[in-house]
Design an enzyme around this catalytic site. Structure first.
Site, mmCIF file in Angstrom:
data_model
loop_
_atom_site.group_PDB
_atom_site.id
_atom_site.type_symbol
_atom_site.label_atom_id
_atom_site.label_comp_id
_atom_site.label_asym_id
_atom_site.label_seq_id
_atom_site.Cartn_x
_atom_site.Cartn_y
_atom_site.Cartn_z
ATOM 1 C CG ASP A 35 -2.061 0.978 1.103
ATOM 2 O OD1 ASP A 35 -3.219 0.544 0.996
ATOM 3 O OD2 ASP A 35 -1.791 2.211 1.102
ATOM 4 C CB ILE A 36 0.827 4.280 -2.138
ATOM 5 C CG1 ILE A 36 1.916 5.187 -2.656
ATOM 6 C CG2 ILE A 36 -0.447 5.054 -1.829
ATOM 7 C CD1 ILE A 36 1.629 5.789 -4.027
ATOM 8 C CG ASN A 97 -12.549 -0.626 3.633
ATOM 9 O OD1 ASN A 97 -13.020 -1.011 4.700
ATOM 10 N ND2 ASN A 97 -11.339 -0.094 3.541
ATOM 11 C CD GLU A 105 -8.105 6.098 -1.541
ATOM 12 O OE1 GLU A 105 -7.892 5.792 -0.353
ATOM 13 O OE2 GLU A 105 -7.212 6.506 -2.301
ATOM 14 C CB VAL A 106 -9.167 1.890 -5.033
ATOM 15 C CG1 VAL A 106 -8.834 1.411 -6.441
ATOM 16 C CG2 VAL A 106 -8.167 2.946 -4.568
ATOM 17 C CG HIS A 110 -8.615 -2.900 -2.363
ATOM 18 N ND1 HIS A 110 -9.546 -2.228 -3.130
ATOM 19 C CD2 HIS A 110 -8.516 -2.198 -1.200
ATOM 20 C CE1 HIS A 110 -9.963 -1.162 -2.483
ATOM 21 N NE2 HIS A 110 -9.371 -1.130 -1.310
ATOM 22 C CG HIS A 112 -6.759 -2.796 3.098
ATOM 23 N ND1 HIS A 112 -6.046 -1.637 2.903
ATOM 24 C CD2 HIS A 112 -7.986 -2.565 2.555
ATOM 25 C CE1 HIS A 112 -6.794 -0.744 2.277
ATOM 26 N NE2 HIS A 112 -7.985 -1.286 2.055
HETATM 27 P P1 5GP Z 1 -9.825 1.465 0.321
HETATM 28 O O1 5GP Z 1 -10.152 2.660 1.155
HETATM 29 O O2 5GP Z 1 -10.425 1.553 -1.053
HETATM 30 O O3 5GP Z 1 -10.155 0.168 1.013
HETATM 31 O O4 5GP Z 1 -8.254 1.433 0.204
HETATM 32 C C1 5GP Z 1 -7.553 1.869 -0.916
HETATM 33 C C2 5GP Z 1 -6.080 1.774 -0.574
HETATM 34 O O5 5GP Z 1 -5.357 1.958 -1.766
HETATM 35 C C3 5GP Z 1 -5.593 2.821 0.429
HETATM 36 O O6 5GP Z 1 -5.034 2.168 1.556
HETATM 37 C C4 5GP Z 1 -4.555 3.614 -0.361
HETATM 38 O O7 5GP Z 1 -3.441 3.990 0.418
HETATM 39 C C5 5GP Z 1 -4.178 2.654 -1.463
HETATM 40 N N1 5GP Z 1 -3.748 3.298 -2.703
HETATM 41 C C6 5GP Z 1 -4.371 4.320 -3.348
HETATM 42 N N2 5GP Z 1 -3.696 4.662 -4.454
HETATM 43 C C7 5GP Z 1 -2.626 3.819 -4.505
HETATM 44 C C8 5GP Z 1 -1.554 3.676 -5.447
HETATM 45 O O8 5GP Z 1 -1.444 4.378 -6.444
HETATM 46 N N3 5GP Z 1 -0.643 2.700 -5.187
HETATM 47 C C9 5GP Z 1 -0.738 1.896 -4.076
HETATM 48 N N4 5GP Z 1 0.208 0.959 -3.916
HETATM 49 N N5 5GP Z 1 -1.735 2.003 -3.188
HETATM 50 C C10 5GP Z 1 -2.670 2.956 -3.402
#
Ligand code: 5GP
Length: 127
Positions: A35-36, A97, A105-106, A110, A112
């Site tokens: 994760d970034i 999520n 968010e994405v 995915h 985590h």
């Molecule tokens: P969500 O809130 O959708 O469950 O989590 C999305 C995750 O994707 C976040 O923890 C965020 O830090 C990670 N993320 C967003 N953009 C990028 C990216 O460009 N590269 C990587 N490796 N992780 C990302």
């Protein structure tokens, strides 16, 4: 209404190798990468390569081959990182999520994998 997959989401870009990632493990149907913005000493995201928005979408519509590959990839990452409680590891937490209330968010499925410190209780009490 069926799920509408957005091919411009950031993980789709990662799968197309348009933006870099720190790969932990790649299999025929899955990719695990760091994760970034890590929220724990170990913070790895595992995604299927297929166009699935969230977990229920994947669980209901993915092929058995994809589901087995994804599940085994999560297990393999836990093993690679030495997290397995049954093998002297200190454990981990899986989070996936989905949607608005899940604060996703994405919009590409995915999971985590969070580990490397005590993660506290699962949720904050409702305030
Ligand atoms: P969500 O809130 O959708 O469950 O989590 C999305 C995750 O994707 C976040 O923890 C965020 O830090 C990670 N993320 C967003 N953009 C990028 C990216 O460009 N590269 C990587 N490796 N992780 C990302």
């Amino acid at each position: 209404m069926a799920y509408a997959y957005d091919d411009q989401n950031i993980f789709a870009c990662i799968l197309r190798k348009e933006i870099p990632n720190k790969t932990v493990l790649e299999t025929p149907h899955s990719l695990a990468f760091e994760d970034i913005r890590p929220q724990a000493p170990n913070h790895v995201l595992v995604i299927p390569k297929g166009r699935y928005v969230c977990y229920d979408h994947f669980a209901l519509e993915a092929t058995e081959v994809e589901i087995v590959d994804f599940t085994r990839t999560i297990g393999a990452v836990c093993k690679m990182l030495g997290l397995q409680p049954g093998h002297d590891g200190q454990g981990y937490r899986l989070i996936s999520n989905a949607g608005t209330h899940g604060v996703q968010e994405v919009p590409h499925l995915h999971v985590h994998i969070l580990a490397g410190r005590s993660l506290g209780r699962m949720l904050q009490p409702a305030g």
